[in-house]
Design a protein around this motif. Structure first.
Motif, PDB file in Angstrom:
ATOM      1  N   HIS B  86     -63.684 -18.023  27.089  1.00 51.48           N
ATOM      2  CA  HIS B  86     -64.708 -17.270  25.858  1.00 51.48           C
ATOM      3  C   HIS B  86     -64.131 -18.220  24.556  1.00 51.48           C
ATOM      4  O   HIS B  86     -65.100 -18.529  23.514  1.00 51.48           O
ATOM      5  CB  HIS B  86     -64.515 -16.205  25.218  1.00 51.48           C
ATOM      6  CG  HIS B  86     -63.234 -15.117  24.714  1.00 51.48           C
ATOM      7  ND1 HIS B  86     -62.127 -15.864  23.921  1.00 51.48           N
ATOM      8  CD2 HIS B  86     -61.778 -14.290  25.688  1.00 51.48           C
ATOM      9  CE1 HIS B  86     -61.027 -15.365  23.687  1.00 51.48           C
ATOM     10  NE2 HIS B  86     -60.914 -15.083  25.040  1.00 51.48           N
ATOM     11  N   SER B  87     -62.920 -18.754  24.094  1.00 51.00           N
ATOM     12  CA  SER B  87     -63.100 -19.162  22.946  1.00 51.00           C
ATOM     13  C   SER B  87     -63.328 -19.242  22.103  1.00 51.00           C
ATOM     14  O   SER B  87     -63.736 -19.788  20.989  1.00 51.00           O
ATOM     15  CB  SER B  87     -63.318 -20.534  22.749  1.00 51.00           C
ATOM     16  OG  SER B  87     -62.787 -21.895  24.500  1.00 51.00           O
ATOM     17  N   HIS B 130     -72.318  -3.072  17.176  1.00 51.51           N
ATOM     18  CA  HIS B 130     -71.174  -2.151  16.502  1.00 51.51           C
ATOM     19  C   HIS B 130     -70.015  -3.143  16.228  1.00 51.51           C
ATOM     20  O   HIS B 130     -69.492  -1.817  15.520  1.00 51.51           O
ATOM     21  CB  HIS B 130     -71.315  -1.543  17.608  1.00 51.51           C
ATOM     22  CG  HIS B 130     -70.430  -1.724  19.015  1.00 51.51           C
ATOM     23  ND1 HIS B 130     -69.619  -1.464  19.434  1.00 51.51           N
ATOM     24  CD2 HIS B 130     -71.139  -2.577  20.039  1.00 51.51           C
ATOM     25  CE1 HIS B 130     -69.051  -1.973  20.625  1.00 51.51           C
ATOM     26  NE2 HIS B 130     -70.420  -2.313  21.041  1.00 51.51           N
ATOM     27  N   ALA B 131     -69.185  -4.112  16.913  1.00 49.88           N
ATOM     28  CA  ALA B 131     -68.603  -4.835  17.263  1.00 49.88           C
ATOM     29  C   ALA B 131     -68.162  -5.923  15.772  1.00 49.88           C
ATOM     30  O   ALA B 131     -67.698  -6.396  15.800  1.00 49.88           O
ATOM     31  CB  ALA B 131     -67.640  -5.022  18.190  1.00 49.88           C
ATOM     32  N   GLY B 141     -61.712  -7.645  27.376  1.00 53.56           N
ATOM     33  CA  GLY B 141     -62.598  -9.343  27.477  1.00 53.56           C
ATOM     34  C   GLY B 141     -64.093  -9.196  28.087  1.00 53.56           C
ATOM     35  O   GLY B 141     -64.017 -10.442  27.603  1.00 53.56           O
ATOM     36  N   GLY B 142     -64.228  -8.588  28.196  1.00 56.35           N
ATOM     37  CA  GLY B 142     -66.221  -8.677  28.979  1.00 56.35           C
ATOM     38  C   GLY B 142     -66.866  -8.943  27.734  1.00 56.35           C
ATOM     39  O   GLY B 142     -67.699  -9.455  27.234  1.00 56.35           O
ATOM     40  N   MET B 143     -66.547  -7.498  25.835  1.00 54.15           N
ATOM     41  CA  MET B 143     -67.111  -7.664  24.890  1.00 54.15           C
ATOM     42  C   MET B 143     -66.504  -9.316  24.370  1.00 54.15           C
ATOM     43  O   MET B 143     -67.700  -9.833  24.098  1.00 54.15           O
ATOM     44  CB  MET B 143     -66.316  -6.739  23.662  1.00 54.15           C
ATOM     45  CG  MET B 143     -66.839  -5.490  24.881  1.00 54.15           C
ATOM     46  SD  MET B 143     -65.828  -4.034  23.757  1.00 54.15           S
ATOM     47  CE  MET B 143     -66.861  -3.006  22.842  1.00 54.15           C
ATOM     48  N   LYS B 144     -65.616 -10.088  24.308  1.00 55.67           N
ATOM     49  CA  LYS B 144     -65.183 -11.151  24.086  1.00 55.67           C
ATOM     50  C   LYS B 144     -66.194 -12.071  24.587  1.00 55.67           C
ATOM     51  O   LYS B 144     -66.806 -13.173  24.024  1.00 55.67           O
ATOM     52  CB  LYS B 144     -63.684 -12.084  24.902  1.00 55.67           C
ATOM     53  CG  LYS B 144     -63.158 -10.773  23.558  1.00 55.67           C
ATOM     54  CD  LYS B 144     -61.836 -11.442  23.739  1.00 55.67           C
ATOM     55  CE  LYS B 144     -60.066 -10.391  23.490  1.00 55.67           C
ATOM     56  NZ  LYS B 144     -59.154 -10.504  23.972  1.00 55.67           N
ATOM     57  N   GLN B 145     -66.789 -12.030  26.225  1.00 60.95           N
ATOM     58  CA  GLN B 145     -67.249 -13.074  27.177  1.00 60.95           C
ATOM     59  C   GLN B 145     -68.231 -12.398  26.580  1.00 60.95           C
ATOM     60  O   GLN B 145     -69.213 -13.604  26.198  1.00 60.95           O
ATOM     61  CB  GLN B 145     -66.755 -12.837  28.761  1.00 60.95           C
ATOM     62  CG  GLN B 145     -66.884 -13.641  29.091  1.00 60.95           C
ATOM     63  CD  GLN B 145     -66.540 -14.734  28.722  1.00 60.95           C
ATOM     64  OE1 GLN B 145     -66.950 -15.539  28.139  1.00 60.95           O
ATOM     65  NE2 GLN B 145     -66.040 -15.287  29.126  1.00 60.95           N
ATOM     66  N   LEU B 169     -63.641 -10.971  34.877  1.00 65.68           N
ATOM     67  CA  LEU B 169     -63.681 -10.280  34.750  1.00 65.68           C
ATOM     68  C   LEU B 169     -63.730  -9.058  36.069  1.00 65.68           C
ATOM     69  O   LEU B 169     -64.256  -9.775  37.447  1.00 65.68           O
ATOM     70  CB  LEU B 169     -65.493 -10.120  34.391  1.00 65.68           C
ATOM     71  CG  LEU B 169     -65.067 -10.438  32.915  1.00 65.68           C
ATOM     72  CD1 LEU B 169     -66.580 -10.192  31.781  1.00 65.68           C
ATOM     73  CD2 LEU B 169     -64.827  -9.506  31.623  1.00 65.68           C
ATOM     74  N   ASP B 170     -63.543  -7.474  35.826  1.00 63.39           N
ATOM     75  CA  ASP B 170     -63.769  -6.917  37.127  1.00 63.39           C
ATOM     76  C   ASP B 170     -64.699  -6.486  37.500  1.00 63.39           C
ATOM     77  O   ASP B 170     -66.679  -7.330  37.111  1.00 63.39           O
ATOM     78  CB  ASP B 170     -63.363  -5.549  36.985  1.00 63.39           C
ATOM     79  CG  ASP B 170     -64.399  -4.528  35.476  1.00 63.39           C
ATOM     80  OD1 ASP B 170     -64.621  -4.210  35.715  1.00 63.39           O
ATOM     81  OD2 ASP B 170     -63.868  -5.147  34.526  1.00 63.39           O
TER      82      ASP B 170
END
Ligand code: ATP
Ligand code: MG
Lengths: 318, 263
Positions: B86-87, B130-131, B141-145, B169-170
């Motif tokens: 993601h960096s 929302h974030a 992690g998924g949100m970062k991606q 990710l899962d």
């Protein structure tokens, strides 16, 4: 450039994961190898938002926890004071805790009196030492941090300046005192000068190290976005170097506070170091003991203050 | 048929302590406008190396890389990259991370409000409005991606390069992000080059699957056209015979023709 790999590299553990050395041992060790020591790169687990207080902790349990936290340090102090009292009883010229406390109370009841240049209250002495440290240290930051950036960013400057720094860094800053006296022709700026010298190395080296350790990922982001040099500095380099810089600052304020006492003993004037020497000439040993405590406490406060700032800039890793 | 990216006889050699290491050799690939291409192959075969070459983060040792008729001389915002890890910059909020990219690409032409609107639209697209004001360490992690994807799409790049975007990710998060990505690609019609090691993901998302041989001196082994109508639905595809065919072809390539020697 050729090492740019987007994936499958370990995520570099960058400065954002610095753990602050908390125990005394670590702090002392850090001071000894001050300039090169970067904060340890352990990956502190991200602190979760405060968990709701567990309802099961009873009043008794909490009391127990409090005692466990407070009791050992108290015992330590009690032990050292007891030892001190014991030694003082056997010796004729070594003042005991009671006598020292008495002297401290008189001393601190009027910390800011002024009877001429060589007889001032302890408050003035501490303040003028702090002032020297602040000036020497401030100038060192102004010079050292930009220099660290330059050394870190340009390999040429690094190889040009590194040998010089390597030779000068291990020299006791007090060795520079005569040069200061010669150049400034006065005691006061000369001791500020020694503070400058001892503070500048950790700042240069830690900043440079921080710049060299900016994660390649962030630099790749900058390259893909094609950011301007100004944006690279403000949005990428500076924030990621900041924790390293603060480590440098913390290390140098520690050494500066060590050095100022010695420098003032040599130069005289007003200051806590000179005061110690003066009280020795007056054979007021209890004042020297008080000075030792005061110097220790001021050093501790400085250190904790900078740790607080460093935590503030650690991007949510502790 | 107009190729937006041309990879011509490209070779990549790394100088290592043990001598020269030929990672890629004789790679030839043309990518059309609006096409979704995935690169698949065993670990270490040189997928990232090829993607980095297209991104311009590294330059080839031999051969030519051409984008839009011009030699690729370095990275640039018209070739946005979604990094595997993601960096995101940890000292900026999600909004600021995306805004940094938007500002760079459109800052010269557009006003502040317009830039903000673009940033918000990009966050909306990956359902992360929302974030917006959260810091990267405060989200999953998924949100970062997703923020990373929003950052890349917000630049409206000619080509979007993704290196194992969902690798860490899962399975559940990965599926929902793939669906999200399908929607976003549909909307923008972007040209996408994506590295993956997931066979289903490659078939689900791409028009062509580029299969790479094992390194050293890896090259392109086979190219598979996925002739499934878009937009694709993962549930319907499960029963589609062509989907099964494609899957089988890739598996056969990876596990029979390019069987990894037991290390
Ligand atoms: N900077 C470098 N210096 C030396 N060798 C490198 C460098 N970058 C990559 N390599 C080598 O090139 C080969 C291909 O690496 P690459 O990262 O492209 O593999 P990959 O296909 O992306 O693998 P993975 O699926 O594990 O990410 C590997 O053998 C790797 O060791
Ligand atoms: Mg890779």
């Amino acid at each position: 450039m050729s090492t740019a790999t987007l994936t499958s590299g370990l995520v570099t553990v960058g400065p954002d994961t610095q753990a602050a050395p908390d125990t005394r041992d670590e702090v002392i060790a850090a001071k000894q190898e001050a300039p090169m020591a970067a904060a340890p790169l352990t990956h502190a687990p991200a602190a979760e938002p405060a968990e709701p207080a567990e309802p099961s902790t009873s009043f008794g349990e909490r009391c127990g926890a409090f005692l466990r936290a407070v009791l050992p340090p108290l015992l330590g102090f009690a032990f050292i004071i007891g030892l001190w009292a014991l030694v003082a009883m056997k010796s004729s010229d070594f003042p005991g805790p009671a006598k020292t406390l008495d002297a401290a109370i008189t001393l601190f009841s009027d910390p800011f009196y002024q009877n001429g240049p060589n007889d001032q209250g302890i408050g003035w002495n501490i303040l003028s030492s702090l002032k020297r440290v602040a000036i020497g240290f401030g100038v060192a930051a102004l010079v050292g941090i930009p220099m660290g950036f330059i050394i870190g960013r340009f390999a040429f400057m690094n190889s040009m300046l590194e040998p010089i720094i390597s030779i000068l860094r291990p020299v006791s800053p007090l060795a520079w005192l005569p040069i200061g006296l010669m150049v400034f022709k006065a005691a006061d700026p000369a001791s500020t000068w020694t503070i400058f010298i001892c503070s500048i190395w950790p700042m240069i080296l830690n900043t440079a190290q921080g710049v060299q350790r900016v994660p390649q990922d962030y630099l790749n982001v900058a390259r893909v976005l094609n950011l301007s040099e100004f944006k690279i500095i403000t949005k990428i380099l500076f924030p990621s170097v900041l924790p390293y810089m603060l480590t440098g600052i913390r290390l140098s304020i520690g050494t500066a506070w060590l050095v100022i006492v010695a420098a003032e003993m040599l130069t005289g004037g007003v200051g806590i170091g000179f005061w110690v020497w003066d009280e020795w000439n007056n054979l007021k040993v209890e004042h020297i003991i008080i000075a030792i405590f005061v110097i220790g406490i001021v050093g501790l406060v400085l250190e904790q203050f900078l740790l607080l700032i460093a935590r503030r800039f650690s991007y949510g890793n502790n | 048929m107009n190729a937006i990216v041309k990879v011509e006889n490209v070779g990549m050699t790394f100088d290592t302590k043990k001598g020269r290491f030929v990672a890629l050799q004789n790679v030839n690939l043309q990518i059309r406008q609006g096409e979704v291409v995935s690169l698949i192959g065993h670990s270490g075969c040189g997928k990232s190396t090829l993607l980095n070459l297209i991104a311009g983060l590294t330059l080839p040792s031999s051969g030519a890389m051409i984008c839009n008729g011009r030699e690729i001389a370095g990275p640039g915002p018209e070739r946005a990259v979604v990094f595997q890890n993601h960096s995101l910059l940890p000292w900026l909020t999600c909004f600021e991370n995306v805004h940094l990219a938007v500002e760079r690409v459109f800052g010269a032409k557009e006003g502040k409000d317009k830039l903000k609107a673009r940033t918000n639209a990009a966050l909306e697209m990956v359902h992360m409005s929302h974030a917006a004001q959260k810091m990267p360490h405060e989200i999953s992690g998924g949100m970062k991606q997703r923020i990373g994807i929003a950052r890349a799409f917000a630049m409206e790049p000619k080509i979007l390069l993704m290196d194992e975007p969902f690798g860490a990710l899962d399975a559940l998060t990965r599926a929902s992000l793939q669906d999200e990505l399908i929607g976003v690609m549909e909307k923008t019609g972007a040209t996408v080059v994506m590295v993956t090691h997931d066979v289903d993901e490659a078939v689900l998302l791409s028009d062509r699957v580029v299969m790479m041989t094992n390194g050293p001196a890896a090259t392109i082994g086979e190219i598979l056209e996925v002739k499934l109508a878009k937009p694709r639905d993962r549930l319907q595809l499960a029963h589609d015979p062509h989907f099964a065919e494609c899957r089988a072809a890739i598996l056969e390539f990876l596990y029979q023709k390019q069987m990894k020697k037991a290390a």
